[in-house]
Design a protein around this motif. Structure first.
Motif, PDB file in Angstrom:
ATOM      1  N   TRP A   1      33.893  33.588  42.470  1.00  0.00           N
ATOM      2  CA  TRP A   1      34.158  34.418  41.290  1.00  0.00           C
ATOM      3  C   TRP A   1      35.058  35.567  41.710  1.00  0.00           C
ATOM      4  N   TRP A   2      35.795  36.086  40.757  1.00  0.00           N
ATOM      5  CA  TRP A   2      36.738  37.165  41.042  1.00  0.00           C
ATOM      6  C   TRP A   2      36.720  38.181  39.903  1.00  0.00           C
ATOM      7  N   HIS A   3      36.942  39.426  40.260  1.00  0.00           N
ATOM      8  CA  HIS A   3      37.095  40.498  39.275  1.00  0.00           C
ATOM      9  C   HIS A   3      38.589  40.659  39.007  1.00  0.00           C
ATOM     10  N   LEU A   4      38.992  40.348  37.793  1.00  0.00           N
ATOM     11  CA  LEU A   4      40.412  40.295  37.468  1.00  0.00           C
ATOM     12  C   LEU A   4      40.986  41.638  37.041  1.00  0.00           C
ATOM     13  N   ASP A   5      40.176  42.455  36.397  1.00  0.00           N
ATOM     14  CA  ASP A   5      40.701  43.719  35.893  1.00  0.00           C
ATOM     15  C   ASP A   5      39.535  44.602  35.483  1.00  0.00           C
ATOM     16  N   ALA A   6      39.774  45.895  35.424  1.00  0.00           N
ATOM     17  CA  ALA A   6      38.765  46.837  34.926  1.00  0.00           C
ATOM     18  C   ALA A   6      39.371  48.222  34.835  1.00  0.00           C
ATOM     19  N   THR A   7      38.922  48.966  33.855  1.00  0.00           N
ATOM     20  CA  THR A   7      39.240  50.385  33.751  1.00  0.00           C
ATOM     21  C   THR A   7      37.967  51.182  34.025  1.00  0.00           C
ATOM     22  N   PRO A   8      38.087  52.458  34.354  1.00  0.00           N
ATOM     23  CA  PRO A   8      36.894  53.238  34.706  1.00  0.00           C
ATOM     24  C   PRO A   8      35.841  53.314  33.605  1.00  0.00           C
ATOM     25  N   THR A   9      36.256  53.394  32.330  1.00  0.00           N
ATOM     26  CA  THR A   9      35.266  53.465  31.250  1.00  0.00           C
ATOM     27  C   THR A   9      34.831  52.087  30.782  1.00  0.00           C
ATOM     28  N   HIS A  10      35.308  51.047  31.451  1.00  0.00           N
ATOM     29  CA  HIS A  10      35.048  49.661  31.055  1.00  0.00           C
ATOM     30  C   HIS A  10      35.558  49.406  29.639  1.00  0.00           C
ATOM     31  N   SER A  11      36.588  50.155  29.267  1.00  0.00           N
ATOM     32  CA  SER A  11      37.230  49.909  27.975  1.00  0.00           C
ATOM     33  C   SER A  11      37.922  48.552  27.966  1.00  0.00           C
ATOM     34  N   TYR A  12      38.300  48.088  29.155  1.00  0.00           N
ATOM     35  CA  TYR A  12      38.858  46.752  29.299  1.00  0.00           C
ATOM     36  C   TYR A  12      38.460  46.224  30.670  1.00  0.00           C
ATOM     37  N   ALA A  13      37.985  44.986  30.702  1.00  0.00           N
ATOM     38  CA  ALA A  13      37.578  44.395  31.973  1.00  0.00           C
ATOM     39  C   ALA A  13      37.575  42.880  31.845  1.00  0.00           C
ATOM     40  N   GLN A  14      37.877  42.222  32.954  1.00  0.00           N
ATOM     41  CA  GLN A  14      37.852  40.763  33.011  1.00  0.00           C
ATOM     42  C   GLN A  14      37.255  40.312  34.324  1.00  0.00           C
TER      43      GLN A  14
ATOM     44  N   ARG B   1      51.084  45.978  43.975  1.00  0.00           N
ATOM     45  CA  ARG B   1      50.464  46.424  42.729  1.00  0.00           C
ATOM     46  C   ARG B   1      49.338  45.469  42.333  1.00  0.00           C
ATOM     47  N   HIS B   2      49.570  44.182  42.513  1.00  0.00           N
ATOM     48  CA  HIS B   2      48.546  43.183  42.185  1.00  0.00           C
ATOM     49  C   HIS B   2      47.313  43.386  43.069  1.00  0.00           C
ATOM     50  N   VAL B   3      47.525  43.593  44.357  1.00  0.00           N
ATOM     51  CA  VAL B   3      46.413  43.803  45.281  1.00  0.00           C
ATOM     52  C   VAL B   3      45.645  45.070  44.914  1.00  0.00           C
TER      53      VAL B   3
ATOM     54  N   PHE C   1      40.896  47.841  42.757  1.00  0.00           N
ATOM     55  CA  PHE C   1      40.250  48.777  41.834  1.00  0.00           C
ATOM     56  C   PHE C   1      39.288  48.030  40.907  1.00  0.00           C
ATOM     57  N   ALA C   2      39.704  46.845  40.440  1.00  0.00           N
ATOM     58  CA  ALA C   2      38.837  46.078  39.539  1.00  0.00           C
ATOM     59  C   ALA C   2      37.528  45.727  40.216  1.00  0.00           C
ATOM     60  N   GLY C   3      37.597  45.221  41.441  1.00  0.00           N
ATOM     61  CA  GLY C   3      36.368  44.862  42.146  1.00  0.00           C
ATOM     62  C   GLY C   3      35.471  46.050  42.383  1.00  0.00           C
ATOM     63  N   LEU C   4      36.083  47.190  42.716  1.00  0.00           N
ATOM     64  CA  LEU C   4      35.297  48.400  42.951  1.00  0.00           C
ATOM     65  C   LEU C   4      34.617  48.863  41.664  1.00  0.00           C
ATOM     66  N   LEU C   5      35.334  48.786  40.556  1.00  0.00           N
ATOM     67  CA  LEU C   5      34.759  49.230  39.285  1.00  0.00           C
ATOM     68  C   LEU C   5      33.700  48.254  38.778  1.00  0.00           C
ATOM     69  N   TRP C   6      33.885  46.954  38.988  1.00  0.00           N
ATOM     70  CA  TRP C   6      32.831  45.983  38.641  1.00  0.00           C
ATOM     71  C   TRP C   6      31.619  46.137  39.553  1.00  0.00           C
TER      72      TRP C   6
END
Length: 920
Positions: A117-130, A370-372, A377-382
């Protein structure tokens, strides 16, 4: 404004609203843990075997006491209500509702998740995450993974899911879960499953909504509920009611979906052969209905404390995707839950996430970096998870349950000295499956990276572990739940400074709060880890598990005392970190000048002690070999250096800082103290306070003079020893054939292991005998930049050693930083060096960087915990500060701080200190 002067983005506005309390954007987030079974807090056994007390095979049948778990889950910050992914492929013997992995005893290299499994994206407020979960279309090989790994020794690689062949020909579904908030209490959820295999395949998506069981333990019998409401066009709607959260509604878009209900209660009949259960519809009722067609565990009244939405497809065509949409919100939202509005929320939040990261990641970073960084950041926020554990209640047991075994409270039993610890917070985890509990020194590194995207959360995390319900009454910081009393390296002050600088160097209140609590921890180190007052410290393993000739926490040879180079260096480093904070605070209040002089004197004492200690007169520095070593001191007075070249001997390099000239002018006590030391203890000043040509710097404080620094760097920058193509190794590669040393009546040995551990020390699931570890490398880079600022460009070393190419220390730091980041950069002929062995080479695999726990000392291959996005996310910190500018302190004050007119400070000795010298 966002950091760097860019316009404040929509996500920055949400963060500000959360900080100011005008909108609770942090209430809902990725706080559902990935694993609750096998944790210490769920262990009520007499022998403390947490892995055996609540194993994976019990998880679908037993109600957890302290938390929950799931896949790509959403939860409120209190951990009451959870929404997680579950699925069934028509072949498994159970619902896929949690990630599978081996326990520590089962794995040939310790515990290990056997999923992808992978964390694709995330914002700090979890306003958007995948997040993406890769689900096999064939039966999941649970038993085969256990059996094959059990048959393998530590000399063989771990047997992973892809090795079984179930994923061959891409016979898997990629299930992507997207969360997007329309408002703090209105979350859109989209689940999309894509068949990557060559044939049609069945799939059942079974997202589940459930309450953590808070009512079965005899402490609060209020029971929440979930019930079925009529939905639009026949689609089910669920209503969840909770005494604290109030009422929330889960809308479902698909009319072909159906709702199932049971209770989040243990199935005592199935587990223990009990005559009955607390409820006729226990926790596994949905699993039995979906997988086995047994509906006897479902509540026919369509109510309970656990519910599922089931949407089935008999055959998803190859290359095709299926979709299920949900919306969790307060009932007072009256707009249509789906349709164009739903689409607009997903698209808008995705665009805002792009804008946010454009403001965070430097424009100079290329697309690969940028992708890395964004994935890191996404993994850290998840990895922010709800963590609940009251040691006092855990030891005492619950009124509604049988009393726990007396052995659990016996002297020396696990965590009995930590009854004051009581946490119920969202905390950043080292790895959401392998290490689903906080570790204090890991968390400090997390916070440095988090500060780039969410400095408020980073500061709160550092403060949390110093609060009175976490920090011990004696000042100790809790290590991790397996043994809160273990000792982690004191990196909290360094991390606090980094966070402060990254955040713009304006939050003085944060520094005041963290310094106050870290003074207690400093006293604990002084009193507990330097019992004889020698200024040389012990500490045990200090986070670097099996790096020594023996377990430094528990296996010191009888009759000997261990004086640790790293423990002493860590304290010198910690002392300077605290001094730096006190200096910064003295800009506004010169009373902090007293702390500056205190830390300066402590640092001088430690530096002198590292030269020689006690009547034995042994030095931790070996002048013949140009390296620092641990030393054993026998009761008889005999001393032996343990001549192992490892990160332990490099750590004195970390203790370095610059004493600015403005401080000696603005702080009378500091100038006076320096003058007194120069007159009365000149050997200290000569050893640790080198002069510098910089006009703004009074002294370069360091443990290493230029000669020793140069010699130490000869070893560190030798590619045959510690320098690898991707950073500094943890143990010298010169020991490929082993190294042994006779101590007392024992022969002790160690061997360079560049990959997974071949020993069982510390569970065998990590290895500090050769691999590259991101956190200590980042500390080395930071320290080299400070040495460079003090010594200037005239000081050069060979890089690599023996090459004849001389470079400045800044260039050394730049090269080490490049090597670390290169772990994640694609190679011209294939995936990046860190790409794990078991993951395929095609784009379905290589587009997903994996942030492993550590990296092979020769090849850079990712090893250990496969989602250690915690401290390995430091790669994002490096990408966001490519020239090290964020390691630098703020500029000097425009004018000295307002001075208090106290009486002259007392002399540090009986003589009267002379007046402070004038500035040069």
């Amino acid at each position: 404004m966002a950091r760097g002067g860019r316009d404040e983005t929509a996500e920055h506005q949400r963060l500000r609203a959360a900080r100011e309390g005008s909108a609770d954007w942090r209430l809902w987030g990725p706080y559902l843990p990935a694993r609750q079974w096998g944790t210490v807090r769920e262990d009520y056994s007499a022998d403390g075997d947490a892995w055996a007390y609540l194993p994976f095979d019990h998880a679908h049948l037993r109600a957890y006491r302290w938390g929950e778990d799931g896949i790509a889950g959403l939860s409120d910050s209190h951990g009451f209500l959870n929404l997680g992914l579950a699925a069934w492929n028509g072949a498994d013997d159970r619902l896929k509702e949690r990630l599978f992995g081996l326990t520590n005893p089962q794995g040939n290299h310790g515990e290990d998740a056997k999923e992808y499994w992978w964390h694709l994206d995330a914002t700090p407020t979890h306003s958007y995450a995948q997040a993406l979960y890769r689900y096999p279309q064939r039966a999941f090989p649970y038993a085969g993974l256990v059996a094959e790994n059990a048959s393998r020794g530590r000399d063989l690689a771990e047997f992973e899911l892809s090795d079984t062949g179930v994923l061959d020909d891409n016979r898997f579904f990629d299930i992507t879960v997207t969360h997007a908030k329309a408002a703090p209490d209105d979350i859109c959820v989209e689940i999309v499953a894509t068949n990557h295999g060559p044939d049609p395949a069945p799939l059942h998506l079974v997202p589940q909504l459930w309450f953590r069981n808070t009512w079965a333990w005899g402490r609060d019998d209020r029971t929440p509920s979930i019930r079925l409401l009529p939905g639009k066009d026949g689609a089910p709607t669920l209503e969840a009611t909770h005494a604290f959260l109030g009422t929330l509604t889960l809308h479902v878009e698909d009319a072909e979906a159906r709702a199932l209900f049971c209770d989040n209660e243990t199935n005592d009949v199935a587990l223990y052969g009990s005559p009955s259960n607390r409820t006729p519809w226990p926790k596994d009722g949905i699993d039995r209905a979906v997988v086995h067609g047994d509906t006897s565990g479902l509540n026919p009244d369509h109510t309970g404390t656990k519910a599922a939405i089931v949407r089935s497809w008999d055959a998803v065509p190859p290359g095709e995707s299926v979709r299920l949409r949900l919306r969790l919100r307060r009932p007072d939202h009256d707009d249509e839950p789906f349709g164009d509005g739903f689409d607009a929320v997903l698209a808008g939040r995705r665009a805002e996430a792009d804008t946010f990261y454009d403001a965070v990641i430097p424009a100079s970073a290329d697309d690969a970096d940028r992708h890395v960084a964004r994935r890191a950041f996404a993994g850290l926020l998840w990895g922010r998870k709800h963590y609940r554990y009251s040691v006092r209640d855990w030891l005492a047991g619950d009124p509604g349950q049988p009393p726990p075994a007396a052995e659990r409270t016996a002297p020396g039993a696990r965590n009995t000295a930590w009854r004051s610890l009581a946490l119920a917070d969202v905390i950043s985890m080292p790895d959401e499956w392998e290490y689903p509990w906080f570790a204090t020194w890991d968390l400090a590194f997390h916070c440095v990276t988090l500060a780039h995207v969410d400095p408020d959360f980073a500061k709160d995390q550092l403060l949390l572990l110093t609060r009175e319900w976490a920090q011990g009454p004696d000042g100790a910081l809790p290590a991790y739940e397996w043994a809160f009393g273990d000792v982690n390296p004191p990196v909290h002050a360094w991390a606090a400074w980094q966070v402060y600088v990254i955040d713009g160097a304006h939050d003085h209140a944060f520094l005041v709060r963290i310094l106050d609590k870290l003074l207690l921890n400093y006293a604990w180190w002084q009193n507990r880890k330097d019992p004889d007052g020698s200024n040389l410290y012990a500490g045990g393993f200090l986070g670097m598990d099996n790096i020594g000739l023996f377990d430094r926490s528990r296996d010191v040879p009888a009759g000997w005392r261990l004086e640790q180079s790293d423990a002493t260096a860590w304290m010198a480093f910690n002392t300077l970190s605290l001094m730096r904070i006190a200096l910064e605070l003295s800009r506004r209040d010169d009373a902090y000048g007293d702390l500056v002089t205190t830390f300066l004197e402590r640092f001088c004492g430690i530096a002198e002690a590292m030269e020689s200690f006690g009547s034995q007169g042994i030095s931790l520095w070996n002048d013949d070999e140009g390296f620092f070593y641990d030393a054993l001191v026998c009761d008889t007075g005999e001393t032996v250096q343990l001549r192992v070249r490892s990160l332990v001997g490099l750590l004195p390099l970390l203790a370095v800082d610059l004493l600015p000239k403005w401080a000696t002018t603005a702080l009378p006590t500091l100038g006076t103290h320096l003058s007194w030391l120069q007159t009365n203890r000149p050997e200290l000043m000569n050893a640790v306070a080198g002069t510098t040509d910089r006009p703004d710097v009074h002294r370069l404080l360091r443990l290493l003079d230029p000669t020793r620094l140069s010699r130490l760097l000869e070893v560190m920058l030798d590619e045959g020893q510690l320098l690898s193509p991707h950073g500094v190794r943890s143990l010298s590669a010169a020991y490929r054939d082993g190294f042994s040393q006779h101590v007392g009546d024992r022969d002790l040995g160690i061997r360079y292991d560049p990959g997974e551990s071949t020993t069982g020390l510390f569970g065998g699931n990590s290895n500090w005998r050769g691999p590259v570890w991101m956190p200590v490398n980042v500390l080395l880079i930071s320290a080299l930049r400070r040495h460079a600022q003090g010594l200037g460009d005239d000081f050069t070393v060979e890089l690599p050693h023996g090459s004849g190419q001389h470079v400045t220390l800044t260039e050394v730091a730049d090269e080490l930083q490049r090597r670390l980041v290169s772990l994640f950069r694609p190679r011209p002929d294939g995936p990046p060096p860190s790409h794990p062995r078991d993951q395929g080479a095609g784009p379905l695999w290589t587009e997903h960087p994996t942030f492993s726990e550590y990296f092979h000392g020769d090849t850079g291959r990712g090893l250990g915990a496969s989602h250690q996005t915690g401290w390995t996310a430091l790669v994002a910190h490096l990408i966001c500060s490519p020239d090290g500018r964020l390691h630098a302190p703020p500029p000097p004050p425009a004018s000295p701080p307002p001075a208090s007119p106290p009486a002259a400070p007392p002399a540090p000795a009986s003589s009267t200190p002379p007046p402070a010298p004038e500035e040069n």
